[in-house]
Scaffold this motif. Structure first.
Motif, short mmCIF file in Angstrom:
data_model
loop_
_atom_site.label_atom_id
_atom_site.label_comp_id
_atom_site.label_asym_id
_atom_site.label_seq_id
_atom_site.Cartn_x
_atom_site.Cartn_y
_atom_site.Cartn_z
N LEU A 132 0.67 -1.00 -0.01
CA LEU A 132 -0.12 0.08 -0.57
C LEU A 132 0.97 1.15 -0.22
O LEU A 132 2.18 1.36 0.88
CB LEU A 132 -0.75 -0.11 1.23
CG LEU A 132 -1.95 1.60 1.59
CD1 LEU A 132 -2.68 1.39 0.93
CD2 LEU A 132 -3.03 0.76 2.41
N THR A 133 0.84 2.66 -1.28
CA THR A 133 1.55 4.13 -0.57
C THR A 133 0.96 4.23 -1.07
O THR A 133 -0.31 4.40 -1.42
CB THR A 133 2.94 3.61 -2.16
OG1 THR A 133 1.76 3.64 -3.67
CG2 THR A 133 3.14 1.85 -2.17
N ALA A 134 1.49 5.61 -0.79
CA ALA A 134 0.18 6.94 -0.39
C ALA A 134 2.01 7.52 -0.89
O ALA A 134 2.20 8.34 -0.22
CB ALA A 134 -0.64 7.16 0.83
N ILE A 181 1.68 5.42 7.59
CA ILE A 181 1.24 6.18 6.00
C ILE A 181 -0.79 6.42 6.33
O ILE A 181 -0.96 6.84 5.29
CB ILE A 181 0.76 4.13 6.28
CG1 ILE A 181 0.87 4.72 3.89
CG2 ILE A 181 -0.41 3.94 6.02
CD1 ILE A 181 0.94 4.20 2.98
N ILE A 229 -2.32 8.53 3.82
CA ILE A 229 -3.59 8.44 3.28
C ILE A 229 -5.19 9.57 3.59
O ILE A 229 -5.43 10.30 2.41
CB ILE A 229 -4.47 6.91 3.49
CG1 ILE A 229 -2.86 6.46 3.11
CG2 ILE A 229 -5.75 6.55 2.32
CD1 ILE A 229 -2.89 4.45 3.14
N SER A 262 -6.01 9.21 -1.38
CA SER A 262 -5.39 8.30 -1.98
C SER A 262 -5.01 7.59 -1.92
O SER A 262 -4.08 7.73 -0.74
CB SER A 262 -5.23 9.08 -3.87
OG SER A 262 -3.96 9.93 -3.66
N PHE A 263 -4.91 6.88 -2.36
CA PHE A 263 -3.65 5.55 -1.59
C PHE A 263 -3.45 4.25 -3.44
O PHE A 263 -4.49 4.31 -4.13
CB PHE A 263 -3.41 4.79 -1.15
CG PHE A 263 -5.39 3.58 -0.79
CD1 PHE A 263 -6.32 2.51 -1.53
CD2 PHE A 263 -6.31 4.32 -0.31
CE1 PHE A 263 -6.35 2.39 -1.49
CE2 PHE A 263 -7.42 3.47 -0.09
CZ PHE A 263 -7.56 2.75 -1.11
N THR A 264 -2.02 3.68 -3.58
CA THR A 264 -2.09 2.40 -4.39
C THR A 264 -1.48 1.60 -3.40
O THR A 264 -1.55 1.24 -3.04
CB THR A 264 -1.06 3.06 -5.70
OG1 THR A 264 -1.20 4.29 -5.72
CG2 THR A 264 -0.75 1.91 -6.46
N GLY A 292 -2.98 8.70 -7.04
CA GLY A 292 -2.45 7.47 -5.55
C GLY A 292 -0.52 7.73 -5.20
O GLY A 292 0.24 8.86 -5.48
N GLY A 293 -0.25 6.22 -4.36
CA GLY A 293 1.21 6.31 -4.41
C GLY A 293 1.73 5.76 -5.42
O GLY A 293 1.38 5.59 -6.26
N SER A 352 -4.94 2.02 -8.35
CA SER A 352 -5.07 3.17 -7.68
C SER A 352 -6.40 3.90 -7.01
O SER A 352 -7.42 3.97 -8.06
CB SER A 352 -4.58 4.41 -8.81
OG SER A 352 -3.13 3.98 -8.63
#
Length: 158
Positions: free
Chosen positions: A21-23, A57, A61, A66-68, A105-106, A117
């Motif tokens: 999970l990335t942001a 994180i 977020i 948003s996030f990916t 997103g990330g 995303s």
């Protein structure tokens, strides 16, 4: 054997996918290993992701809205290990990892099986975790493979 121990063993048998999970908020990148996510709607396409309230994180977020998710295939134990260790705020989670921009997103892990995303569509309280609902705005398959699936020995611990 008490009931809590049995509940923990039973919860641990629930399989889940594995990914990252990335942001991104401004220049701040955040990433964490994620295994609590799933599709929750067809139209619009939506997913849920679950984040422990203590994870840095969470605020990224919220700020980014948003996030990916980058999803792993079964042969990506090296990526699993890299992200399983966790990262301190301000530490580059992508050092030595090839990424591409999601546009929203990330970051996307370039070697991931696929990515989604999302724009945050809602947030729910779930005990010691938060559930984010994300409307999928972009996604794609980057590499073919079988999804990595994870189970835990105990449903009360990662």
């Amino acid at each position: 054997m008490d009931n809590r121990e049995e509940i923990g063993r039973a919860l641990g048998k629930i399989p889940s996918g594995v990914g990252v999970l990335t942001a991104k908020n401004g220049s701040q990148d955040s990433a964490m290993l994620a295994s609590w996510f799933q599709q929750v709607a067809f139209e619009p396409p939506m997913v849920s992701v679950v984040v422990n309230k203590a994870r840095p994180i969470l605020e990224t977020i919220r700020a980014a809205k948003s996030f990916t998710l980058s999803l792993f295939h079964t042969n990506q134990k090296d990526l699993f290990g890299h992200f399983a260790k966790g990262f301190e705020p301000g530490q580059d989670p992508f050092q030595g990892i090839k990424t591409i921009s999601s546009g929203t997103g990330g970051a996307v892990l370039a070697d991931a099986m696929s990515f989604l995303s999302c724009e945050v569509a809602g947030e729910l309280d779930a005990g010691d975790h938060k559930v984010f609902l994300g409307k999928v705005v972009k996604g794609g398959v980057l590499n073919e493979g079988h999804p990595m699936v994870h189970t835990r020995k105990n449903g009360f611990h990662y």
